[in-house]
Scaffold this motif. Structure first.
Motif, PDB file in Angstrom:
ATOM      1  N   TYR A 100       0.906  -1.119   0.001  1.00 44.23           N
ATOM      2  CA  TYR A 100       0.101   0.095   0.062  1.00 44.23           C
ATOM      3  C   TYR A 100       0.844   1.316  -0.024  1.00 44.23           C
ATOM      4  CZ  TYR A 100      -2.951   3.796   1.290  1.00 44.23           C
ATOM      5  OH  TYR A 100      -3.697   5.017   1.339  1.00 44.23           O
ATOM      6  N   THR A 101       0.518   2.163  -1.024  1.00 41.22           N
ATOM      7  CA  THR A 101       1.564   3.408  -0.866  1.00 41.22           C
ATOM      8  C   THR A 101       0.694   4.683  -0.857  1.00 41.22           C
ATOM      9  OG1 THR A 101       3.371   1.758  -2.147  1.00 41.22           O
ATOM     10  CG2 THR A 101       3.539   4.424  -2.442  1.00 41.22           C
ATOM     11  N   ASP A 102       1.083   5.635  -0.091  1.00 43.24           N
ATOM     12  CA  ASP A 102       0.721   6.936  -0.352  1.00 43.24           C
ATOM     13  C   ASP A 102       2.071   7.726  -0.266  1.00 43.24           C
ATOM     14  OD1 ASP A 102       0.114   9.364   0.002  1.00 43.24           O
ATOM     15  OD2 ASP A 102      -1.586   9.446   1.359  1.00 43.24           O
ATOM     16  N   HIS A 103       2.445   8.032  -1.567  1.00 42.15           N
ATOM     17  CA  HIS A 103       4.109   8.488  -1.354  1.00 42.15           C
ATOM     18  C   HIS A 103       4.167   9.660  -0.705  1.00 42.15           C
ATOM     19  CE1 HIS A 103       5.177   5.492  -4.495  1.00 42.15           C
ATOM     20  NE2 HIS A 103       4.172   6.150  -5.333  1.00 42.15           N
ATOM     21  N   ARG A 104       3.320  10.596  -0.161  1.00 44.45           N
ATOM     22  CA  ARG A 104       3.459  11.837   0.678  1.00 44.45           C
ATOM     23  C   ARG A 104       3.786  11.438   2.042  1.00 44.45           C
ATOM     24  NH1 ARG A 104      -0.869  15.852  -0.925  1.00 44.45           N
ATOM     25  NH2 ARG A 104      -2.294  14.092  -0.692  1.00 44.45           N
ATOM     26  N   THR A 105       2.862  10.308   2.538  1.00 46.15           N
ATOM     27  CA  THR A 105       3.105  10.198   4.009  1.00 46.15           C
ATOM     28  C   THR A 105       3.316   8.568   4.156  1.00 46.15           C
ATOM     29  OG1 THR A 105       0.435   9.406   3.902  1.00 46.15           O
ATOM     30  CG2 THR A 105       0.995  11.881   4.282  1.00 46.15           C
ATOM     31  N   TYR A 106       3.029   7.521   3.438  1.00 46.35           N
ATOM     32  CA  TYR A 106       3.129   6.183   3.866  1.00 46.35           C
ATOM     33  C   TYR A 106       3.524   5.404   2.889  1.00 46.35           C
ATOM     34  CZ  TYR A 106       1.274   2.141   6.312  1.00 46.35           C
ATOM     35  OH  TYR A 106       1.153   1.014   6.827  1.00 46.35           O
ATOM     36  N   ASN A 107       4.517   4.489   3.118  1.00 45.43           N
ATOM     37  CA  ASN A 107       4.825   3.351   2.202  1.00 45.43           C
ATOM     38  C   ASN A 107       4.782   2.035   3.094  1.00 45.43           C
ATOM     39  OD1 ASN A 107       5.252   4.053  -0.313  1.00 45.43           O
ATOM     40  ND2 ASN A 107       7.329   4.852   0.004  1.00 45.43           N
ATOM     41  N   LEU A 108       4.069   1.169   2.440  1.00 46.26           N
ATOM     42  CA  LEU A 108       4.363  -0.327   3.012  1.00 46.26           C
ATOM     43  C   LEU A 108       4.618  -1.417   2.008  1.00 46.26           C
ATOM     44  CD1 LEU A 108       3.865  -2.302   5.586  1.00 46.26           C
ATOM     45  CD2 LEU A 108       1.462  -2.245   4.979  1.00 46.26           C
ATOM     46  N   SER A 109       5.489  -2.240   2.355  1.00 43.78           N
ATOM     47  CA  SER A 109       5.809  -3.220   1.480  1.00 43.78           C
ATOM     48  C   SER A 109       5.631  -4.473   2.089  1.00 43.78           C
ATOM     49  CB  SER A 109       7.139  -3.289   0.675  1.00 43.78           C
ATOM     50  OG  SER A 109       7.420  -4.168   0.259  1.00 43.78           O
ATOM     51  N   LEU A 110       4.573  -5.444   1.508  1.00 41.64           N
ATOM     52  CA  LEU A 110       4.551  -6.585   2.314  1.00 41.64           C
ATOM     53  C   LEU A 110       4.922  -8.090   1.867  1.00 41.64           C
ATOM     54  CD1 LEU A 110       0.602  -6.036   3.196  1.00 41.64           C
ATOM     55  CD2 LEU A 110       2.774  -6.052   4.805  1.00 41.64           C
ATOM     56  N   ALA A 111       4.847  -8.112   0.312  1.00 43.46           N
ATOM     57  CA  ALA A 111       5.035  -9.315  -0.315  1.00 43.46           C
ATOM     58  C   ALA A 111       6.565  -9.512  -0.509  1.00 43.46           C
ATOM     59  CB  ALA A 111       4.353  -9.310  -1.660  1.00 43.46           C
ATOM     60  N   ASN A 112       7.493  -9.770   0.407  1.00 47.10           N
ATOM     61  CA  ASN A 112       8.941 -10.223   0.080  1.00 47.10           C
ATOM     62  C   ASN A 112       8.876 -11.435   0.933  1.00 47.10           C
ATOM     63  OD1 ASN A 112       9.991  -7.914  -1.218  1.00 47.10           O
ATOM     64  ND2 ASN A 112       9.832  -6.638   0.546  1.00 47.10           N
ATOM     65  N   PRO A 113       8.429 -12.544   0.095  1.00 53.59           N
ATOM     66  CA  PRO A 113       8.881 -13.916   0.775  1.00 53.59           C
ATOM     67  C   PRO A 113      10.379 -14.464   0.738  1.00 53.59           C
ATOM     68  CG  PRO A 113       8.059 -13.970  -1.351  1.00 53.59           C
ATOM     69  CD  PRO A 113       7.757 -12.622  -1.060  1.00 53.59           C
ATOM     70  N   ILE A 114      10.595 -15.203   1.712  1.00 50.74           N
ATOM     71  CA  ILE A 114      11.907 -15.763   1.757  1.00 50.74           C
ATOM     72  C   ILE A 114      11.676 -17.176   2.098  1.00 50.74           C
ATOM     73  CG2 ILE A 114      13.957 -15.968   3.386  1.00 50.74           C
ATOM     74  CD1 ILE A 114      13.179 -13.133   4.364  1.00 50.74           C
ATOM     75  N   LEU A 115      12.237 -17.970   0.937  1.00 50.54           N
ATOM     76  CA  LEU A 115      12.208 -19.369   0.875  1.00 50.54           C
ATOM     77  C   LEU A 115      13.288 -20.125   0.223  1.00 50.54           C
ATOM     78  CD1 LEU A 115      10.497 -21.846   1.074  1.00 50.54           C
ATOM     79  CD2 LEU A 115       9.405 -21.434  -1.041  1.00 50.54           C
ATOM     80  N   GLY A 116      13.994 -21.054   0.612  1.00 50.20           N
ATOM     81  CA  GLY A 116      15.169 -21.409  -0.029  1.00 50.20           C
ATOM     82  C   GLY A 116      15.717 -22.752   0.266  1.00 50.20           C
ATOM     83  N   MET A 117      16.585 -23.310  -0.398  1.00 46.01           N
ATOM     84  CA  MET A 117      17.219 -24.431  -0.008  1.00 46.01           C
ATOM     85  C   MET A 117      18.676 -24.733  -0.758  1.00 46.01           C
ATOM     86  SD  MET A 117      15.705 -28.646  -0.560  1.00 46.01           S
ATOM     87  CE  MET A 117      15.421 -28.599  -2.111  1.00 46.01           C
ATOM     88  N   ASP A 118      19.331 -25.302  -0.056  1.00 44.00           N
ATOM     89  CA  ASP A 118      20.847 -25.619  -0.536  1.00 44.00           C
ATOM     90  C   ASP A 118      21.012 -27.312  -0.085  1.00 44.00           C
ATOM     91  OD1 ASP A 118      21.063 -23.118  -1.385  1.00 44.00           O
ATOM     92  OD2 ASP A 118      22.413 -22.459   0.507  1.00 44.00           O
ATOM     93  N   ILE A 119      21.546 -27.824  -1.013  1.00 42.90           N
ATOM     94  CA  ILE A 119      21.968 -29.337  -0.878  1.00 42.90           C
ATOM     95  C   ILE A 119      23.545 -29.377  -1.239  1.00 42.90           C
ATOM     96  CG2 ILE A 119      21.426 -31.726  -1.526  1.00 42.90           C
ATOM     97  CD1 ILE A 119      18.982 -30.671  -2.562  1.00 42.90           C
ATOM     98  N   TYR A 120      24.162 -29.798  -0.099  1.00 46.59           N
ATOM     99  CA  TYR A 120      25.583 -30.032   0.021  1.00 46.59           C
ATOM    100  C   TYR A 120      25.880 -31.671  -0.183  1.00 46.59           C
ATOM    101  CZ  TYR A 120      25.901 -25.185   1.712  1.00 46.59           C
ATOM    102  OH  TYR A 120      25.945 -23.903   1.870  1.00 46.59           O
ATOM    103  N   GLY A 121      26.735 -31.858  -1.009  1.00 49.51           N
ATOM    104  CA  GLY A 121      27.075 -33.580  -0.900  1.00 49.51           C
ATOM    105  C   GLY A 121      28.880 -33.495  -1.248  1.00 49.51           C
ATOM    106  N   SER A 122      29.153 -34.632  -0.499  1.00 48.35           N
ATOM    107  CA  SER A 122      30.506 -35.009  -0.678  1.00 48.35           C
ATOM    108  C   SER A 122      30.589 -36.645  -0.228  1.00 48.35           C
ATOM    109  CB  SER A 122      31.619 -34.277   0.209  1.00 48.35           C
ATOM    110  OG  SER A 122      31.399 -34.762   1.857  1.00 48.35           O
TER     111      SER A 122
END
Length: 546
Positions: A100-122
């Motif tokens: 939701y953004t009102d550039h003069r008074t208010y900025n809100l960012s919500l949709a920054n998901p964090i998801l991941g996977m690393d697979i290590y093998g030896s």
């Protein structure tokens, strides 16, 4: 009982701009891109203190946009990419964000998901790392910034978090079993919850900042780096956790008060376009509560310490000083260095005095964009002398949660790092690096009481020993890394690493402060079983968010 690390950082600059929200240090691609533009002379900015704020990054991108004639095609493509990533700061909102953004008074960012996977093998098995979470950013009336993020991370496999993956006497040094090893690597420090399957941890960061054109005041939990470095800083590395459990071996240890704090300042200057320098000082102190005197922005903490602890029949607090210098003498070349003083006496500079000041220095270079566009060559050399970062009182060490706040190799150590990187297309970086880490004779920090004790192993005797004398641990590492940001905040990663970690016998010593042991003792102390000896390890991963 908890020891809380409190950091006050002061930047000497003309202004702090709007939306004073930090760009996390683990968003390495944007920092690498800005470093490339800085070394090419496209933009100007200090690099001794990180993280940068999102608005600072946005302004640097706008500056680069105004000089796009100096950029090659790939750099322009990357610029357009990052202008999209920082659209909220530039009032050009991205369609793929929920906000939701009102550039003069208010900025809100919500949709920054964090998801991941690393697979290590030896040949020793596999490790699966998974994480999920989200972050949120808010700006109110261009004077208040609020942000927060949560990452819940789990490891499954023989990562070596649990004693299950070590022999029973894995860390016996001088007959005393350590409560935990002291692994020497660049992994970020966290509070692990160990389990037979591996372990997990959660990482929550955030803050609130009141700002105006002339400065800002913040309350935040964030990793901070002092000192120019591409591999690892020797001042503040930004890898240690901010809160520490004050229990070791089942016993709660206290020095006078119950809490641990740290105050620091760093002043940066750019007198001319091609030269920047910074200096500052810090203090690690233990009191029942925060000491108000250490909130003074322009303060020499050691002097304040002498005043505040005068007449106290015990040790002073632990103060440090440091400085950095960055030069860009010709286009495409950056030279830099950092100097950390744990303690310094001019008398120790005399040839007749066997004692050496416990200091650390780091020098490095970055050659970028010539003769091949997108190609960079970097190199760093670090040395830390005996007793650097250490202290006779546990609560006053330059550590948090057992992790060095300075260079991860600790004292009496050397690190050599070289890296070649290439950016063939927008969003892609390929890196080939070599690291040689060497740990030399290990010592306890003993004050010594009687003259005989001081002669045998007190700190004066300890720092009279020859630094960088006998190697007790060495790790050579060759790594090939590839990362591709296919879409804003969407990454693919691959890594192939060869390392050779080994220890060396050092079982006799005439100095009681020296920590002796066998080759295996040192190897178990400084490297988990998964990376001991010669290993070829492959990793593949993906993530949304960094």
């Amino acid at each position: 009982m908890k020891k809380v690390l409190f950091i006050v950082s002061i930047l000497a600059c003309l202004a702090v701009q709007a939306q004073n929200i930090p760009v996390a240090l683990n968003y390495t691609k944007i920092y690498d891109y800005l470093d490339e533009l800085l070394t090419d002379g496209v933009i100007v900015h200090q690099t001794a203190v990180r993280p940068y704020s999102r608005q600072q990054v946005a302004q640097m991108l706008v500056e680069a946009q105004s000089r796009d004639s100096l950029l090659n095609k790939r750099q322009r493509d990357d610029l357009n990419f990052y202008l999209n990533v920082f659209a909220l700061e530039l009032d050009t909102v991205m369609n793929n964000y929920v906000q939701y953004t009102d550039h003069r008074t208010y900025n809100l960012s919500l949709a920054n998901p964090i998801l991941g996977m690393d697979i290590y093998g030896s040949k020793k098995g596999a490790i699966i790392k998974r994480w999920w979470g989200a972050d949120l950013r808010m700006d109110i009336a261009h004077h208040v910034s609020i942000w927060g993020s949560l990452r819940d991370v789990s490891y499954n496999g023989k990562i070596g978090l649990s004693n299950k993956y070590f022999p029973d006497d894995y860390a016996k040094i001088d007959g005393a079993k350590l409560t935990k090893p002291e692994f020497l690597n660049t992994q970020a420090g966290v509070q692990y919850k160990e389990a037979n399957y591996g372990g997990d941890f959660s990482d929550s960061k955030g803050g609130i900042s009141l700002y105006a054109w002339f400065g800002s005041v913040s309350l935040q939990r964030e990793n901070i780096q002092f000192g120019d470095a591409y591999h690892a800083s020797n001042i503040l590395s930004g890898r240690n956790p901010a809160v520490e459990n004050n229990t070791s071996g089942g016993t709660t240890k206290m020095y006078r008060p119950h809490n641990k704090f740290m105050a620091a300042n760093m002043f940066t200057f750019t007198p001319i376009k091609y030269i920047s320098f910074a200096f500052g000082n810090s203090i690690v102190y233990a009191e029942n509560n925060v000491q108000a005197a250490y909130f003074i922005p322009i303060a020499f903490f050691k002097s304040l310490d002498h005043l505040l602890t005068k007449g106290v029949n015990s040790e002073n607090q632990n103060s440090q000083a440091f400085a950095t210098l960055t030069l860009r003498p010709v286009e495409h070349l950056k030279l830099y260095g950092s100097f950390y003083l744990d303690e310094f006496k001019f008398d120790r500079l005399k040839k007749s005095n066997p004692q050496r000041n416990p200091i650390s220095f780091l020098v490095g270079f970055d050659w970028t964009g010539w003769p091949v566009k997108g190609l960079s060559l970097k190199g760093e050399f670090m040395r830390s002398y005996i007793a650097c970062y250490t202290h006779s009182i546990d609560v006053l060490t330059w550590q948090s949660n057992g992790y060095e706040m300075g260079h991860y190799m600790g004292d009496n150590a050397q690190s050599i790092f070289v890296e070649a990187s290439y950016r063939p297309i927008k969003g892609m970086v390929i890196k080939l690096s070599y690291t040689n880490d060497t740990k030399y004779n290990a010592y306890r920090y003993l004050r010594g009481g009687t003259p005989a004790e001081k002669a045998a192993g007190g700190i004066g005797t300890t720092i009279s020993q020859k630094p960088f004398d006998k190697a007790i641990f060495r790790n050579d590492l060759i790594a090939l890394d590839g990362i591709y940001e296919v879409h804003p905040n969407m990454y693919l990663r691959v890594n192939i690493t060869y390392n050779n970690a080994r220890g060396y016998d050092n079982t006799t010593s005439t100095v009681t402060s020296e920590i002796t042991g066998t080759a295996q003792d040192y190897l178990n102390r400084y490297a988990p079983l998964f990376w001991q000896g010669k290993n070829l390890t492959a990793m593949a991963g993906f993530s949304f968010g960094f």
